[in-house]
Design an enzyme around this catalytic site. Structure first.
Site, PDB file in Angstrom:
ATOM      1  N   ASP A 157     -37.683  32.396 112.259  1.00 62.36           N
ATOM      2  CA  ASP A 157     -36.897  31.261 111.773  1.00 62.36           C
ATOM      3  C   ASP A 157     -35.415  31.596 111.731  1.00 62.36           C
ATOM      4  O   ASP A 157     -34.566  30.838 112.217  1.00 62.36           O
ATOM      5  CB  ASP A 157     -37.370  30.847 110.378  1.00 62.36           C
ATOM      6  CG  ASP A 157     -38.741  30.208 110.397  1.00 62.36           C
ATOM      7  OD1 ASP A 157     -39.273  29.955 111.490  1.00 62.36           O
ATOM      8  OD2 ASP A 157     -39.287  29.982 109.301  1.00 62.36           O
ATOM      9  N   TYR A 213     -49.133  32.480 102.359  1.00 62.31           N
ATOM     10  CA  TYR A 213     -48.456  33.202 103.433  1.00 62.31           C
ATOM     11  C   TYR A 213     -48.627  34.712 103.289  1.00 62.31           C
ATOM     12  O   TYR A 213     -49.037  35.404 104.229  1.00 62.31           O
ATOM     13  CB  TYR A 213     -46.966  32.820 103.424  1.00 62.31           C
ATOM     14  CG  TYR A 213     -46.137  33.389 104.537  1.00 62.31           C
ATOM     15  CD1 TYR A 213     -45.804  32.627 105.648  1.00 62.31           C
ATOM     16  CD2 TYR A 213     -45.670  34.701 104.483  1.00 62.31           C
ATOM     17  CE1 TYR A 213     -45.033  33.145 106.670  1.00 62.31           C
ATOM     18  CE2 TYR A 213     -44.901  35.233 105.497  1.00 62.31           C
ATOM     19  CZ  TYR A 213     -44.585  34.443 106.584  1.00 62.31           C
ATOM     20  OH  TYR A 213     -43.825  34.977 107.592  1.00 62.31           O
TER      21      TYR A 213
END
Length: 418
Positions: A183, A233
């Protein structure tokens, strides 16, 4: 066709809003932009040594910044509640009550750790056209945009790849999220009309022309917000690490799950005793192969093949990695059935957030209406939709023009097949 729950904002108005809040003159304010991103394919493998294929898109967070004469730091946002004040000499630590300011303080903590010296404080006003916690990386846009703005304002001259690394280090060391680098990398390094094929293990990368012809990526927001740090996550990452440990214990020499080809995985998978861990590892290995195949398909102009790979990716994320949920499944699986849609899948960490679909530009209105109807019927509230184009990475913002002159580097992918 913009029904996403993030209203557009003209960044040209931000300096005036800054002066209204902090005083002074508009010419003393610097303005920076930081994009959202979609990951075309390659999900949950950036932290497993995999290759990913993201693109920056034309939704931006904007940062207005100005040095102060004292050592105070002031943060504010046009839309998000909360004005925060700190001192540049503070020893920054995570504090839940500081909200979005934690992302900014995390960056400052990493800058100071690498030796950046601040002679004074500064004040910031931000605004974003990126939906928060929507799966297109609003938090990384905040981290990287802020890091770039501070670096440029104080003359630190931090290069773009280091900007990405600062964002990742802040997540690891300050926010306690063991994220990969994807990201932050695409947000720092993105270029309009291109996607980036990125090897997350080596940070080798290549720009690939994002030539979609009459097709567009449509972002579909579940409007189910989730905070990455509160999701599963970290659990998924731990599961992958355990699967790799078991493989290595059985003599497999791979340094990461995605270093295995599908053929190598099939030969070695028996070393992973837990069927759940097997599923997690299988997703990583085959998703990495799908990235290689997607780059090849796009370079060949084979959008139908690209769409099929998107569908396969979503199925794997649903069944093997188990990070989708009813909202994302409803969007992706309904989208896949629509006329003019070549493929669809969730994008981002999952557990809510967004999906993407590759849709013919003449079919987007009918596509949106059909998927919206099905989603509302199944979930009970509306999703958000917008067709996006590629965008530039973090940049000075000047009269609507994001400037970026990063030289192109090349990366050769070895496309392995089963």
């Amino acid at each position: 066709m913009d029904s996403l729950t993030s209203e557009t904002y003209n960044p040209d108005n931000l300096p005036a809003a800054f002066v209204k809040k902090y005083g002074g003159t508009e010419d003393s304010v610097q303005l920076f932009s930081s994009p959202a991103r979609i990951n075309i394919i390659g999900e949950h493998i950036d932290y497993n040594g995999g290759k990913v294929f993201p693109a920056a898109i034309n939704r931006y967070l904007y940062v207005a910044i100005r040095k102060r004469q004292d050592t105070k730091i002031r943060y504010s946002d046009v839309r998000f509640p909360g004005d925060f004040e700190f001192d540049i000499n503070d020893s920054f630590v995570f504090d839940k009550k500081n909200g979005y300011a934690n992302y900014l303080n995390g960056i400052l903590s990493q800058m100071k750790a690498r030796g950046c010296v601040f002679p004074c404080g500064f004040e910031v006003l931000m605004v974003s056209n990126i939906p928060a916690a929507g799966g297109i990386s609003s938090s990384s846009a905040l981290e990287c945009g802020f890091a770039y703005a501070v670096s440029e304002t104080f003359g630190f001259g931090i290069d773009r790849i280091t900007i990405a690394k600062l964002g990742q280090l802040s997540e690891h060391n300050f926010m306690n999220v063991n994220c990969g680098i994807m990201d932050q990398f695409i947000i720092a390094m993105g270029k309009k009309d291109s996607a980036i094929a990125l090897d997350c293990g080596t940070l080798s990368y290549a720009y690939v022309p994002l030539a979609l012809g009459d097709y567009r990526f449509v972002v579909m927001n579940t409007n189910k917000q989730r905070r990455l740090a509160d999701s599963k996550y970290n659990e998924r990452r731990a599961q992958c690490e355990e699967a790799l440990r078991q493989l290595q214990g059985a003599g497999v020499t791979a340094a990461a799950l995605c270093a295995l080809s599908p053929k190598e995985w099939e030969a070695a998978k028996g070393a992973v005793s837990d069927p759940v861990l097997q599923k997690r590892a299988r997703h990583c290995v085959y998703e990495n192969q799908r990235v290689l195949d997607a780059v090849t398909a796009l370079q060949a102009g084979d959008l139908a093949r690209l769409g099929m790979l998107l569908n396969q990716s979503h199925q794997s994320l649903k069944e093997d990695y188990e990070v989708t949920g009813i909202e994302l499944d409803t969007l992706a699986e309904t989208a896949q059935k629509q006329d003019g849609c070549l493929g669809a899948r969730m994008t981002g960490a999952g557990f809510g957030g967004c999906a993407i679909a590759l849709v013919h530009k003449d079919k987007t209105d009918a596509f949106t209406a059909a998927v919206q109807e099905a989603y509302t019927a199944a979930i009970g509230y509306k999703a958000g939709f917008f067709a996006c184009e590629s965008g530039d990475g973090v940049a000075h913002y000047h009269r609507g023009l994001a400037l970026f002159n990063e030289p192109v580097r090349k990366l050769q992918f070895q496309n392995r097949s089963l």
